[in-house]
Design a protein around this motif. Structure first.
Motif, mmCIF file in Angstrom:
data_model
loop_
_atom_site.group_PDB
_atom_site.id
_atom_site.type_symbol
_atom_site.label_atom_id
_atom_site.label_comp_id
_atom_site.label_asym_id
_atom_site.label_seq_id
_atom_site.Cartn_x
_atom_site.Cartn_y
_atom_site.Cartn_z
ATOM 1 N N PHE A 357 37.138 -37.020 -36.731
ATOM 2 C CA PHE A 357 36.456 -37.589 -37.891
ATOM 3 C C PHE A 357 37.369 -37.306 -39.082
ATOM 4 C CE2 PHE A 357 34.770 -33.410 -36.853
ATOM 5 C CZ PHE A 357 34.830 -32.700 -38.045
ATOM 6 N N PRO A 358 37.303 -38.117 -40.145
ATOM 7 C CA PRO A 358 38.308 -38.039 -41.211
ATOM 8 C C PRO A 358 38.462 -36.670 -41.853
ATOM 9 C CG PRO A 358 37.035 -40.049 -41.419
ATOM 10 C CD PRO A 358 36.368 -39.244 -40.346
ATOM 11 N N GLU A 359 37.403 -35.885 -41.869
ATOM 12 C CA GLU A 359 37.458 -34.582 -42.538
ATOM 13 C C GLU A 359 37.977 -33.461 -41.641
ATOM 14 O OE1 GLU A 359 34.995 -37.496 -44.317
ATOM 15 O OE2 GLU A 359 34.656 -36.527 -42.375
ATOM 16 N N LEU A 360 38.263 -33.770 -40.387
ATOM 17 C CA LEU A 360 38.840 -32.769 -39.475
ATOM 18 C C LEU A 360 40.195 -32.316 -40.017
ATOM 19 C CD1 LEU A 360 38.221 -31.520 -36.587
ATOM 20 C CD2 LEU A 360 39.786 -33.277 -35.705
ATOM 21 N N THR A 361 40.440 -31.015 -40.034
ATOM 22 C CA THR A 361 41.684 -30.500 -40.601
ATOM 23 C C THR A 361 42.751 -30.323 -39.531
ATOM 24 O OG1 THR A 361 41.132 -28.160 -40.297
ATOM 25 C CG2 THR A 361 40.321 -29.225 -42.313
ATOM 26 N N ASN A 362 43.996 -30.278 -39.964
ATOM 27 C CA ASN A 362 45.098 -30.042 -39.030
ATOM 28 C C ASN A 362 44.996 -28.659 -38.387
ATOM 29 O OD1 ASN A 362 46.000 -32.554 -39.719
ATOM 30 N ND2 ASN A 362 48.030 -31.904 -40.405
ATOM 31 N N GLU A 363 44.458 -27.698 -39.125
ATOM 32 C CA GLU A 363 44.263 -26.357 -38.564
ATOM 33 C C GLU A 363 43.251 -26.406 -37.417
ATOM 34 O OE1 GLU A 363 46.082 -26.150 -42.410
ATOM 35 O OE2 GLU A 363 44.198 -27.100 -41.784
ATOM 36 N N GLU A 364 42.218 -27.188 -37.595
ATOM 37 C CA GLU A 364 41.224 -27.322 -36.534
ATOM 38 C C GLU A 364 41.810 -28.036 -35.315
ATOM 39 O OE1 GLU A 364 36.921 -27.501 -38.794
ATOM 40 O OE2 GLU A 364 38.264 -29.227 -39.013
ATOM 41 N N ILE A 365 42.629 -29.044 -35.567
ATOM 42 C CA ILE A 365 43.287 -29.745 -34.464
ATOM 43 C C ILE A 365 44.161 -28.781 -33.674
ATOM 44 C CG2 ILE A 365 44.919 -31.592 -33.861
ATOM 45 C CD1 ILE A 365 44.001 -32.987 -36.489
ATOM 46 N N ALA A 366 44.908 -27.949 -34.391
ATOM 47 C CA ALA A 366 45.778 -26.973 -33.732
ATOM 48 C C ALA A 366 44.962 -26.002 -32.879
ATOM 49 C CB ALA A 366 46.578 -26.206 -34.777
ATOM 50 N N THR A 367 43.797 -25.605 -33.368
ATOM 51 C CA THR A 367 42.926 -24.718 -32.598
ATOM 52 C C THR A 367 42.445 -25.398 -31.317
ATOM 53 O OG1 THR A 367 42.174 -23.560 -34.589
ATOM 54 C CG2 THR A 367 40.759 -23.419 -32.636
ATOM 55 N N ILE A 368 42.050 -26.646 -31.425
ATOM 56 C CA ILE A 368 41.573 -27.402 -30.264
ATOM 57 C C ILE A 368 42.658 -27.498 -29.198
ATOM 58 C CG2 ILE A 368 40.796 -29.675 -29.464
ATOM 59 C CD1 ILE A 368 39.615 -29.997 -32.385
ATOM 60 N N VAL A 369 43.849 -27.854 -29.626
ATOM 61 C CA VAL A 369 44.968 -27.999 -28.692
ATOM 62 C C VAL A 369 45.312 -26.658 -28.050
ATOM 63 C CG1 VAL A 369 47.394 -28.647 -28.454
ATOM 64 C CG2 VAL A 369 45.875 -30.036 -29.884
ATOM 65 N N GLU A 370 45.298 -25.607 -28.834
ATOM 66 C CA GLU A 370 45.590 -24.272 -28.318
ATOM 67 C C GLU A 370 44.570 -23.869 -27.241
ATOM 68 O OE1 GLU A 370 47.390 -20.807 -27.489
ATOM 69 O OE2 GLU A 370 48.174 -22.378 -28.824
ATOM 70 N N LYS A 371 43.323 -24.154 -27.485
ATOM 71 C CA LYS A 371 42.282 -23.793 -26.521
ATOM 72 C C LYS A 371 42.420 -24.617 -25.232
ATOM 73 C CE LYS A 371 40.531 -20.581 -28.939
ATOM 74 N NZ LYS A 371 40.755 -19.162 -28.498
ATOM 75 N N ILE A 372 42.814 -25.853 -25.344
ATOM 76 C CA ILE A 372 43.048 -26.671 -24.136
ATOM 77 C C ILE A 372 44.211 -26.088 -23.345
ATOM 78 C CG2 ILE A 372 43.802 -28.935 -23.306
ATOM 79 C CD1 ILE A 372 42.286 -30.180 -25.667
ATOM 80 N N SER A 373 45.253 -25.699 -24.051
ATOM 81 C CA SER A 373 46.448 -25.179 -23.381
ATOM 82 C C SER A 373 46.176 -23.876 -22.630
ATOM 83 C CB SER A 373 47.577 -24.956 -24.393
ATOM 84 O OG SER A 373 47.301 -23.863 -25.240
ATOM 85 N N GLU A 374 45.118 -23.166 -23.006
ATOM 86 C CA GLU A 374 44.805 -21.898 -22.352
ATOM 87 C C GLU A 374 44.277 -22.063 -20.931
ATOM 88 O OE1 GLU A 374 43.556 -19.471 -26.447
ATOM 89 O OE2 GLU A 374 42.034 -19.976 -24.948
ATOM 90 N N VAL A 375 43.782 -23.277 -20.604
ATOM 91 C CA VAL A 375 43.153 -23.463 -19.278
ATOM 92 C C VAL A 375 43.768 -24.617 -18.488
ATOM 93 C CG1 VAL A 375 40.957 -22.420 -19.880
ATOM 94 C CG2 VAL A 375 41.320 -24.847 -20.366
#
Length: 376
Positions: A357-375
Motif C-alpha cells: 500500500f502506498p504508505e508502506l515504508t522501505n524499512e518495512e519492506i526490508a523487514t518483510i524480505v528479511e523474515k522471508i529469507s529466514e525460512v
C-alpha cells in the motif's frame, strides 16, 4: 505490526479534506444520485478518457449489470478465468449464462488468450470477461484480435487495475476502456477505494451506457415508469464525494506502489531468494499497478511455512485465491473437476500476497524480505 493493507495511514493524511467533503454532502442534503455522483462520474470519465461512467453500489453489481446490458440470456456461454474473485463468474450465473473457464498464463496469471480462442470456437461463446488480475493489464492486442475475428463482446473486469494501461495499435489505453464495457470496484482496499462498497461501469457505447443507467435504478428512466426489470444499485453520494477527493492522488499512489514493487524486487535479487516474484517492466506505460504483490513458491509446503513465519512476526499476508472457481461447490453442476486447469490449481497452493500500500515504508519492506529469507 506490518499489515497487508492499512487504510488508517491514508486517512490520517486525508482526514481534514475528507471530513470537509462529507460535511459538504450532508449539508447539501442530496445523497442519492446527486451532484456528488455526477461530479465523480465526470472526473473518472476524464481520467480514463472514456465517454460514460455509471456509478453503482459495488463492483459485483457492476459486473451483473454490465453483462445484463450486453444482452446475455439463459444458456449463453461466457468465457472467463477460474483464478479470480468469485464475482467474476457469479455474474454470469446470475444472468442465466453458463461460465466457461479457461486456465491462466503461468507468467502473468491473467487468462490465457490462446486458450480463449479455442474456447470461443468450441463453445460459441458470446462474451469474454478478461480480468486484469492483481493490477496487471491483459494483452490488448490479442484481445483485439479475438474481438475482430470472432465478434465476441469484451467485458473487462478491471476491479483491481484502475490506472493500469495497455497498448493497442500504437495507442495507450487504460484498463476498463478497451472492451465494449468495463467495470471497477472501489472496495476500501482497492487502489482507489471508498469507505465502504462502491463501483462503476464505463463504456464508450451510448446504448450500453443508457441501459446500464436504467438497470442501476430499477430499469427506469423516469421515476415509477419501468422499461425493464433492473436493480437497486446506486453509488452513494458520500462515497462518490470521497472518491473525488482520492482520485486526485491516485497517480501519486500508483507510482509509489510501483516503487514498492521495485524495492521488493531489488531486495529479493540481492538476497537471491528462491521464489518467483513480479518483475517491474519498463514499457513506457503502466502495465501493472500492483493492487496486490503476489509471490510464488516451489510448493504448498514452502508457501505455508513462509506464511506462518510472517504471521508469527506480525506481518500480514493473504491467499489469493485458495480454491479456484471451477472447484467451488456452487459451480459443481458445470462438470469441472480437479486437474482441468492445472496452472490455476497450482497457483492456489503456491502463491502468497505480501503487504503493499502506498504508505508502506522501505524499512518495512526490508523487514518483510528479511523474515522471508529466514525460512527459505
Amino acid at each position: 505490526m506490518i499489515p497487508l493493507f492499512d487504510l488508517t495511514r491514508q486517512y490520517n493524511k486525508l482526514r481534514e479534506e475528507v471530513l470537509r467533503t462529507v460535511d459538504s454532502v450532508l449539508s447539501d442534503g442530496r445523497v442519492i444520485l446527486g451532484p456528488a455522483v455526477e461530479n465523480f462520474e465526470k472526473e473518472l470519465s476524464e481520467y480514463l478518457n472514456v465517454k460514460h461512467t455509471i456509478g453503482v453500489a459495488n463492483g459485483s453489481d457492476a459486473l451483473v449489470i454490465s453483462l445484463h446490458a450486453l444482452g446475455i440470456e439463459k444458456g449463453d456461454k461466457v468465457i472467463t478465468t477460474p483464478y479470480t474473485f468469485f464475482a467474476t463468474a457469479s455474474c454470469i450465473v446470475r444472468n442465466g449464462g453458463v461460465p466457461v473457464f479457461v486456465d491462466v498464463d503461468p507468467e502473468t496469471y491473467n487468462i490465457d488468450l490462446e486458450q480463449v480462442e479455442q474456447a470461443i470456437k468450441k463453445e460459441n461463446a458470446k462474451v469474454v470477461i478478461p480480468v486484469h488480475l492483481f493490477g496487471r493489464t491483459v494483452d490488448f492486442e490479442k484481445l483485439h484480435f479475438l474481438k475482430v475475428k470472432y465478434g465476441v463482446k469484451i467485458l473487462e473486469d478491471a476491479a483491481q487495475s484502475i490506472g493500469s494501461e495497455g497498448k493497442i495499435e500504437n495507442t495507450i489505453k487504460k484498463s476498463g476502456t478497451f472492451g465494449d464495457i468495463g467495470i471497477f470496484s472501489f472496495f476500501p482496499t482497492k487502489n482507489l477505494g471508498a469507505y465502504g462498497d462502491a463501483g462503476a461501469i464505463v463504456t464508450n457505447d451510448d446504448k450500453l451506457a443508457e441501459r446500464a443507467k436504467m438497470l442501476r435504478q430499477h430499469g427506469s428512466k423516469k421515476k415509477y415508469y419501468h422499461e425493464m426489470v433492473g436493480y437497486n444499485s446506486r453509488l452513494d453520494s458520500l462515497h462518490a464525494a470521497i472518491l473525488s477527493v482520492k482520485l486526485k492522488y491516485l497517480d501519486e499512489w500508483t507510482e509509489r506502489r510501483i516503487e514498492i514493487a521495485k524495492e521488493y524486487q531489488r531486495l529479493f535479487e540481492e538476497k537471491k531468494i528462491p521464489m518467483k516474484y513480479p518483475k517491474v517492466e519498463e514499457k513506457g506505460y503502466r502495465s501493472h499497478v500492483y493492487h496486490q504483490y503476489v509471490v510464488e513458491f516451489e510448493d504448498e509446503k514452502t508457501r505455508d511455512r513462509v506464511k506462518e513465519h510472517l504471521t508469527k512476526n506480525d506481518i500480514g499476508t493473504a491467499l489469493y485465491y485458495p480454491l479456484p472457481l471451477h472447484l467451488q461447490k456452487c459451480f459443481a453442476e458445470y462438470g469441472y473437476e480437479e486437474g482441468d486447469f492445472p496452472v490455476s490449481e497450482r497457483l492456489s497452493k503456491t502463491t502468497l500476497a505480501l503487504p503493499i500500500f502506498p504508505e508502506l515504508t522501505n524499512e518495512e519492506i526490508a523487514t518483510i524480505v528479511e523474515k522471508i529469507s529466514e525460512v527459505i
